[in-house]
Design a protein around this motif. Structure first.
Motif, short mmCIF file in Angstrom:
data_model
loop_
_atom_site.label_atom_id
_atom_site.label_comp_id
_atom_site.label_asym_id
_atom_site.label_seq_id
_atom_site.Cartn_x
_atom_site.Cartn_y
_atom_site.Cartn_z
N ASN A 137 0.87 -1.88 -0.20
CA ASN A 137 0.21 -0.12 0.01
C ASN A 137 1.16 1.21 -0.01
O ASN A 137 1.80 1.39 0.95
N THR A 138 0.33 2.74 -0.94
CA THR A 138 1.03 3.72 -0.41
C THR A 138 0.04 4.56 -0.82
O THR A 138 -0.88 4.12 -1.17
N VAL A 139 -0.34 5.40 0.86
CA VAL A 139 -1.17 6.40 0.70
C VAL A 139 -0.73 7.80 0.23
O VAL A 139 0.25 8.28 1.22
N LEU A 140 -1.25 8.19 -0.58
CA LEU A 140 -1.07 9.86 -0.46
C LEU A 140 -2.44 10.80 -0.36
O LEU A 140 -3.77 10.75 -0.69
N TYR A 141 -1.67 11.57 0.93
CA TYR A 141 -2.64 12.45 1.22
C TYR A 141 -2.41 14.28 0.04
O TYR A 141 -1.35 14.37 0.67
N VAL A 142 -3.57 14.40 0.39
CA VAL A 142 -3.33 16.18 -0.72
C VAL A 142 -4.39 16.29 -0.06
O VAL A 142 -5.78 17.11 0.61
N LYS A 143 -3.46 17.97 0.33
CA LYS A 143 -4.17 18.64 0.93
C LYS A 143 -4.69 19.94 0.62
O LYS A 143 -3.55 20.62 0.04
N PHE A 144 -5.60 21.08 -0.22
CA PHE A 144 -5.64 22.57 -1.01
C PHE A 144 -5.52 23.48 0.29
O PHE A 144 -6.36 23.58 0.65
N LYS A 145 -4.38 24.19 -0.28
CA LYS A 145 -4.41 25.39 1.51
C LYS A 145 -5.11 26.42 0.87
O LYS A 145 -5.06 27.77 1.33
N ASP A 146 -5.80 25.83 -0.82
CA ASP A 146 -6.62 28.10 -0.87
C ASP A 146 -8.02 27.49 -1.18
O ASP A 146 -8.67 28.41 -1.81
N SER A 149 -13.67 23.50 1.10
CA SER A 149 -14.50 23.09 0.79
C SER A 149 -13.43 21.98 -0.19
O SER A 149 -12.97 22.13 -0.74
N TYR A 150 -13.98 20.48 0.04
CA TYR A 150 -13.13 19.59 -0.36
C TYR A 150 -11.56 19.77 -0.72
O TYR A 150 -10.63 20.14 -1.23
N SER A 151 -11.62 20.52 0.86
CA SER A 151 -9.67 20.41 1.05
C SER A 151 -8.78 18.77 0.76
O SER A 151 -7.91 19.33 1.08
N ARG A 152 -9.22 18.03 1.55
CA ARG A 152 -8.30 16.78 1.72
C ARG A 152 -9.05 15.42 1.32
O ARG A 152 -10.44 15.19 1.04
N TRP A 153 -7.62 15.13 0.29
CA TRP A 153 -8.24 14.17 -0.11
C TRP A 153 -7.29 12.97 0.39
O TRP A 153 -5.97 13.24 0.93
N TRP A 154 -7.72 11.17 -0.22
CA TRP A 154 -6.89 10.06 -0.30
C TRP A 154 -6.50 8.90 -0.83
O TRP A 154 -7.59 8.50 -1.45
N ASP A 168 -11.07 10.04 6.00
CA ASP A 168 -9.62 9.53 6.16
C ASP A 168 -9.94 8.25 6.52
O ASP A 168 -11.01 7.16 6.60
N PRO A 169 -8.90 6.84 5.19
CA PRO A 169 -9.19 5.73 4.84
C PRO A 169 -8.44 5.48 6.64
O PRO A 169 -9.31 3.78 6.67
N GLY A 170 -8.07 5.57 7.38
CA GLY A 170 -7.83 4.93 8.31
C GLY A 170 -6.64 4.61 8.79
O GLY A 170 -5.68 3.42 9.42
N LEU A 171 -5.41 4.83 7.53
CA LEU A 171 -4.21 4.10 6.65
C LEU A 171 -3.11 5.30 7.29
O LEU A 171 -3.29 6.18 6.87
N GLU A 172 -2.06 4.70 7.68
CA GLU A 172 -0.80 5.38 7.79
C GLU A 172 -0.53 5.71 6.40
O GLU A 172 -0.18 5.27 5.38
#
Length: 234
Positions: A137-146, A149-154, A168-172
């Motif tokens: 597994n590889t988990v990438l967390y994407v955060k939009f700073k601007d 709403s809809y600013s956090r994605w995995w 949050d899928p609860g994965l590292e």
């Protein structure tokens, strides 16, 4: 009901008949999704968040009635999937060339008002180069700073699948990526490189050292990123 969905142009011209069938933007976007492998109603909704379920259902039915797609039972038999017919498949080069033409000649007219985070993230996650990632597994967390709403994605890559999650899928998490939407789109479209964005500070990547060093290899990229806009009109 089906007769009402058949396209009637009042002309014997094949070009006009084709335009009558394909001239709607939602129809073209649905076809694009089909060519990219989308088959289920819920996935069409995720890929095209601005398209209402009612209009989506109507457009799919119209494509079915006009023999561009068929509706079949999925692998489990519990869900229906939409599949291209031979007629539908032959539209692939046409839709692709329209996209290439648009990038070359209309790109500078596409503004921020045309951006949609949900639609973009759907494209972003399915163009991740999973072959360049470590096994497992590889988990990438994407955060939009601007955006608020809809600013956090995995983005979760595992074996032969890549999933997109808003919760949050609860994965590292292996990689934390922070960026503005405009910057991320620019890198995805090939207008800027990962190195450019990192050096300018418009994007940051933190986490596993190996993934940071190899970011340019696994970073998602548009299939049309090599198409460059025309800079001047003769």
């Amino acid at each position: 009901m089906q007769d009402n969905l058949k396209i009637k142009t009042g002309s014997l011209c094949p070009a006009i008949s084709s335009a009558g069938l394909l001239g709607d933007k939602w129809t073209l976007l649905i076809l694009r999704e089909l060519f990219l492998g989308t088959t289920r109603f819920n996935d069409f909704q995720r890929a095209l968040p601005r398209l209402s379920p009612t209009v989506l259902s109507k457009r799919l039915k119209m494509l079915e009635v006009n023999d561009l797609i068929v509706r079949k039972s999925g692998a489990t038999g519990r869900t229906k999937e939409y599949r291209l017919t031979r007629s539908g498949r032959e539209l692939g080069p046409i839709v692709e060339y329209m996209a290439v033409w648009g990038l070359r000649w209309r790109r500078r007219r596409i503004g921020e008002e045309d951006y949609d985070i949900s639609g973009f993230m759907w494209d972003f996650h399915r163009t991740l180069n999973a072959d360049a990632l470590p096994d497992g597994n590889t988990v990438l967390y994407v955060k939009f700073k601007d955006h608020d709403s809809y600013s956090r994605w995995w983005v979760v890559a595992r074996e032969n699948t890549v999933d997109l999650c808003m919760d949050d899928p609860g994965l590292e998490v292996d990689v934390y990526l922070t960026s503005s939407l405009d910057c991320l789109i620019s890198v995805w479209m090939g207008d800027a490189t990962v190195k450019d964005a990192l050096e300018l500070g418009t994007m940051t990547i933190e986490g596993m050292p190996h993934l940071i060093r190899t970011a340019a290899n696994w970073f998602p990229q548009s299939p049309l990123s090599k198409v460059r806009p025309v800079t001047s009109i003769d």
